[in-house]
Design a protein around this motif. Structure first.
Motif, PDB file in Angstrom:
ATOM      1  N   THR A  24       0.837  -1.100   0.045  1.00 20.10           N
ATOM      2  CA  THR A  24       0.005  -0.032   0.020  1.00 20.10           C
ATOM      3  C   THR A  24       0.832   1.121   0.099  1.00 20.10           C
ATOM      4  N   PRO A  73      -1.945   7.347  -2.426  1.00 16.85           N
ATOM      5  CA  PRO A  73      -2.230   7.751  -3.810  1.00 16.85           C
ATOM      6  C   PRO A  73      -1.533   9.161  -4.161  1.00 16.85           C
ATOM      7  N   THR A  89      -1.406  12.836  -5.248  1.00 16.81           N
ATOM      8  CA  THR A  89      -2.437  14.092  -5.330  1.00 16.81           C
ATOM      9  C   THR A  89      -1.815  15.070  -5.825  1.00 16.81           C
TER      10      THR A  89
END
Length: 786
Positions: free
Chosen positions: A36, A39, A41
Motif C-alpha cells: 500500500t 495515492p 495527489t
C-alpha cells in the motif's frame, strides 16, 4: 473555487512545498495484499482559495474614467464598481516599472531595486532594477501553492542588459512565477505593430491594422483562450492572471469608431474639464463634498492661452485618448464576460487598477503627432501648421501621438501634478475597483482608508489562506512590506492599517502618516528644472485636506519637521538613499555601474534575429557600414536583408525590383532612397551600404554608397537623420522587417528576403558626435518610453 481537502502535512511557508516522504512496509511483490502506498495527489491551494485577476491599466489619472467622475466612458469598470467596491485612496509610486515591481512583490519599489525605470538603473541597491532573491513575487508564491498563473501585456521589470534572445530570463514573466506570458517587454508598445513575445520567443501578430488588428483586442483574445483552457481542464484549480495591456500609454492608438464617439466633447478645454470632473466626482462620492480643486501650476498653460488655430488639434488629442481608454475597458470586459460564462466570476477576486501612476505629462505643452520627434530633441519640426495638417491621422497607424500636458493635469482632477511627481496625489492616487462576490458582501460602496499598491499581494495571500512564505527556492524571505486590505474591504468602518508610507521618484518625495502629508516637488516632468535637493521647498497638508489644496508648512513648522524626519527614516529603511536625481551619469553604464550588453565597434547578426534598439550598436551621428552575406536565387531577390526601426523612423537595406536598395526613414516625414545601378547577381555574394556622416553636429545627413562584393554600384544622399532613437519598441531584424515597415517599398507582411542571409554585420566609425547629446535629452527619451 478550489475543492481540495487540505492535509496537515502541507508546509506552505516553505516553497517549493517539500515532497511527502512515505515511510512504511515495503513488500517484495506488488501483488502482496499488504502492499500500500498513498495515492498521488495534485497540488492545490487551500480550500476556498479564489481565482485572482489583476487588471492594471497604464497612465490613467484619477479623474479619467467615468467610474471616478471622468469623461472617458468605462462601463465595465462602472459595472464592477456597482457590484463591488471603489477604493478612493489607493496609491501607486508615480511611475511604471516601480509600481509594477512593488505590486508584484508586496514590497516598496526601492526595496526591490526599482527606484526608477530599468533603463536608468545604477549599482545602488534601491536603483539596480534587480529584484532581490529574498523578495519573491506573488506569482511565484501562488504557482508553488498550486495556482495556474499567466501574464498578458506589458512587462517593464526586466533589467535592460537582460532584454535579448539570450536572457538570462530570471526576471522575465516566465522566470517570475508566470507559467504563461504573452505580451511585450519594455515601457510602451505600438498598438498596431507591437513587438510581442510568447514566453521568451518573439512572435508576430496574425493580422495587420488594415485587417483590424489592435493590441488591445489581441491581448483579450489570448487571455480568453488561456482562461477557457485552464478552466476546461482543471476547474478545481484556481488561476492567477495579471492583465496589463500597455494601454493607455502613448502612443495613443485607437480605431476611429472609438474616438469619434467623443467628437466635440472637449472643445471647451482642460480648465473647464477639471471643473466638470470635480462636480461629477462629488456626485459619485469618490471625493467628499468639501474637496477643493487645486490650482493649476504656472508651468501648465491655461486653455485660453493656447493658440486658437491649434485648439482643434488639442481637442482631437483628447477625443482619441478618451476613445482609447473606452476601447481598453471594452476589451477588459470581454475577458471578464468570458470568466463569467465559465461560471467562475463570483469566485474571482478582481483588482481593476485604473493607472500605474497618474496621467502622463510627457507629451509637451501642445502634444505631438510623432512623439519620437520630440524625444529626439526636435520639437520645432512639429509646428502648429504641421499638427493641423495631421489632425485626421491622429490615432491611426501612421501616427505615434501623445496629448498635451493640460489634458494630463485635467485627468488627475482634483489633485496637483501628474505622473512622475510622486510628491502629490496627482502622480500617485489611482482609482481602483475590487470585485469578489463570493468573498465580499458589500456592493456599490466606497472605501476611503489609505492603501498602497504594496497591499495587493498580502491581500491576495490572506484571501487564499496562504501564508507569506519564509523560504522560497532555498532563500529565506524578507517580510512583506504591505498590509492586507481584507479588513477594509469587508468593513467600511474598519480602522486604517496602512498609516505610514513614503514616496519618492526623481527627487520628488513625500510621506503620509495618519492623514498628514509632507511633500516636496523637485522636478517637473516636461521641463529641465533640477534644483539642489537642499533647496527644495516642503509643503504640509492636513488630514481634512482631501486634495492637498492648503499648504500649512508656514503655520505648523514643528509638524512639518516631524514628517520630514519620518520620511528620512523610511528612506533609510527601504534603500531610497542616496536620492538620485542625476541625468548624464545614469545613462552611461560605466558611470552608473550597470552591465552593458553591446560593446565594441563591430556586431555580427544572423538571420531570424530580432533585437531591440539597446541590443544593437548605435549607428546614429557617425559613419557606419552595414554589410551582409547573401544568396540570391535564380529568379532574383526581393525583401529585407536587415532593417532597424519602423514607420516612425529607421532604416532598411533590402532588395527591390532585383536591385539592392537602402531607405532612411526620417520620422515618417521624409524617406531617402538610394538604389543600385544594376541588379543583384545570382548566387553567393557580399553586399554593403556605407554611410559617410557629415561631420559637425547631431542629426546631420550623409552620403550613402552601395556595394556588391566590394564594388560600388550606386550612391546618394540622406539629408538629415535621427539623433537619439528610432523608436521605443521596433526591432532590428535580419531577413525581414517585423512591426511597421521602415520603407514604403514593402508592407508589414510578406517582406522576408526571398534568398538567404548567412549573416549581417554592423561596423561603426570613430567619428561619433554623441558627446553632443545632452543629459536632458537622454533623460526625456528614457522617461517617455516607460
Amino acid at each position: 473555487m478550489s475543492t481540495h481537502q487540505e492535509t496537515p502535512e502541507v508546509r506552505r511557508d516553505i516553497l517549493p512545498i517539500p515532497d511527502p516522504q512515505h515511510v512504511g512496509l515495503t513488500t517484495y511483490d506488488a501483488k502482496d495484499p499488504h502492499t500500500t502506498y498513498p495515492p498521488i495527489t495534485m497540488l492545490r491551494p487551500p480550500e476556498g482559495a479564489p481565482n485572482v485577476l489583476i487588471v492594471l491599466i497604464d497612465d490613467v489619472g484619477f479623474g479619467a474614467a467615468t467610474a471616478f467622475g471622468g469623461p472617458c466612458n468605462t462601463p465595465v469598470a462602472d459595472r464592477l464598481a456597482e457590484n463591488g467596491l471603489k477604493l478612493n485612496r489607493f496609491h501607486t509610486t508615480a511611475l511604471c516599472s516601480p509600481t509594477r515591481q512593488a505590486m508584484l512583490t508586496g514590497r516598496n519599489h526601492h526595496s526591490v531595486g526599482m527606484g526608477g525605470i530599468t533603463e536608468i538603473a545604477t549599482s545602488a541597491p534601491g536603483y539596480s532594477s534587480i529584484r532581490p532573491k529574498d523578495k519573491a513575487p506573488i506569482a511565484e508564491t501562488l504557482r508553488l501553492n498550486g495556482y495556474s498563473t499567466s501574464q498578458f501585456g506589458k512587462c517593464h521589470e526586466v533589467p535592460v542588459w537582460e532584454v535579448s534572445p539570450v536572457g538570462p530570463f530570471g526576471q522575465w514573466p516566465t522566470g517570475s512565477g508566470f507559467e504563461h506570458f504573452y505580451g511585450f517587454i519594455g515601457g510602451e508598445a505600438n498598438q498596431y505593430y507591437p513587438g510581442l513575445y510568447e514566453g521568451t520567443k518573439p512572435v508576430e501578430p496574425e493580422k495587420t491594422p488594415e485587417e483590424g488588428y489592435t493590441l488591445n483586442e489581441d491581448l483579450a483574445d489570448r487571455a480568453i483562450t488561456w482562461v477557457r483552457q485552464q478552466q476546461a481542464l482543471t476547474p478545481d484549480k484556481p488561476f492567477f492572471m495579471y492583465y496589463a495591456p500597455g494601454a493607455t500609454h502613448a502612443p495613443h492608438h485607437v480605431p476611429k469608431e472609438w474616438s469619434d464617439k467623443y467628437k466635440g466633447k472637449f472643445d471647451e478645454g482642460w480648465d473647464v474639464l477639471r471643473e466638470q470632473i470635480l462636480a461629477r466626482q462629488k456626485d459619485l462620492g469618490v471625493v467628499p463634498p468639501d474637496a477643493e480643486l487645486t490650482a493649476r501650476p504656472d508651468e501648465i498653460p491655461a486653455w485660453d492661452d493656447m493658440s486658437a488655430e491649434l485648439k482643434p488639434v488639442l481637442a482631437r488629442q483628447m477625443e482619441i485618448y478618451a476613445g482609447f481608454l473606452e476601447q481598453t475597458d471594452y476589451e477588459i470586459g470581454r475577458l471578464i464576460d468570458a470568466i463569467d460564462d465559465l461560471g467562475a466570476l463570483d469566485d474571482t477576486l478582481i483588482y481593476y487598477i485604473l493607472g500605474d501612476n497618474g496621467a502622463s505629462a510627457e507629451g509637451t505643452p501642445k502634444g505631438c503627432f510623432n512623439e519620437m520627434i520630440t524625444l529626439n530633441g526636435l520639437p520645432d519640426i512639429e509646428t502648429d501648421e504641421f499638427l493641423l495638417s495631421k489632425i485626421d491621422d491622429f490615432g491611426t497607424a501612421d501616427a505615434y501621438n501623445h496629448y498635451a500636458v493640460g489634458w494630463a493635469h485635467a485627468l488627475c482632477t482634483p489633485y496637483q501634478w501628474t505622473k512622475q511627481v510622486a510628491s502629490h496625489w496627482g502622480g500617485t492616487r489611482n482609482g481602483t475597483i475590487v470585485h469578489w462576490p463570493a468573498g465580499l458582501a458589500a456592493k456599490g460602496e466606497s472605501r476611503n482608508q489609505f492603501h498602497h499598491v504594496i497591499d495587493v499581494a498580502p491581500t491576495i495571500l490572506e484571501a487564499a489562506g496562504i501564508p507569506a512564505p519564509t523560504i522560497v527556492n532555498s532563500i529565506q524571505q524578507a517580510p512583506l512590506e504591505g498590509t492586507s486590505m481584507l479588513a477594509t474591504l469587508r468593513d467600511g468602518g474598519a480602522p486604517e492599517t496602512h498609516d505610514l508610507q513614503y514616496f519618492e521618484m526623481f527627487g520628488n518625495r513625500g510621506v503620509y502618516h495618519r492623514g498628514w502629508t509632507a511633500v516636496t516637488k523637485h522636478r517637473t516632468p516636461w521641463l529641465q528644472d533640477q534644483p539642489a535637493l537642499d533647496d527644495d521647498r516642503w509643503e504640509l497638508y492636513g488630514p481634512d485636506d482631501w486634495s492637498q489644496a492648503h499648504d500649512l508648512a508656514a503655520e505648523q513648522p514643528a509638524k512639518l519637521a516631524e514628517l520630514q524626519r519620518l520620511w528620512l527614516i523610511e528612506a533609510v529603511k527601504y534603500d531610497v538613499l542616496p536620492i538620485d536625481d542625476r541625468s548624464v551619469e545614469r545613462f552611461l553604464p560605466e558611470l552608473a555601474g550597470r552591465p552593458q550588453l553591446i560593446r565594441g565597434t563591430t556586431q555580427t547578426l544572423f538571420s531570424g534575429m530580432r533585437l531591440l534598439e539597446n541590443c544593437v550598436l548605435n549607428v546614429k551621428n557617425r559613419s557606419h557600414t552595414v554589410s551582409a552575406r547573401i544568396v540570391v536565387p535564380e529568379a532574383g531577390a526581393s525583401g529585407v536583408i536587415i532593417a532597424q526601426g519602423g514607420g516612425v523612423g529607421g532604416w532598411s537595406l533590402y532588395a527591390h525590383e532585383g536591385m539592392l536598395k537602402y531607405c532612411y526613414n526620417f520620422f515618417g516625414i521624409e524617406y531617402f532612397y538610394v538604389a543600385a545601378d544594376e541588379p543583384l547577381p545570382t548566387g553567393d555574394h557580399q553586399v554593403a551600404m556605407h554611410f559617410a556622416y557629415d561631420r559637425g553636429g547631431l542629426g546631420l545627413g550623409g552620403t550613402v554608397t552601395l556595394h556588391y562584393d566590394g564594388r560600388a554600384v550606386g550612391s546618394g544622399r540622406v539629408d538629415r537623420t535621427e539623433p537619439l532613437a528610432f523608436s521605443a519598441d521596433e526591432a532590428c531584424d535580419v531577413g525581414s522587417d517585423t512591426g511597421s515597415p521602415a520603407s514604403q517599398d514593402y508592407g508589414p507582411h510578406g517582406n522576408r528576403f526571398t534568398g538567404s542571409v548567412a549573416w549581417a554585420k554592423i561596423d561603426i566609425g570613430d567619428d561619433s558626435h554623441d558627446h553632443l547629446v545632452t543629459a536632458e535629452d537622454k533623460l526625456n527619451l528614457s522617461l517617455a518610453r516607460q
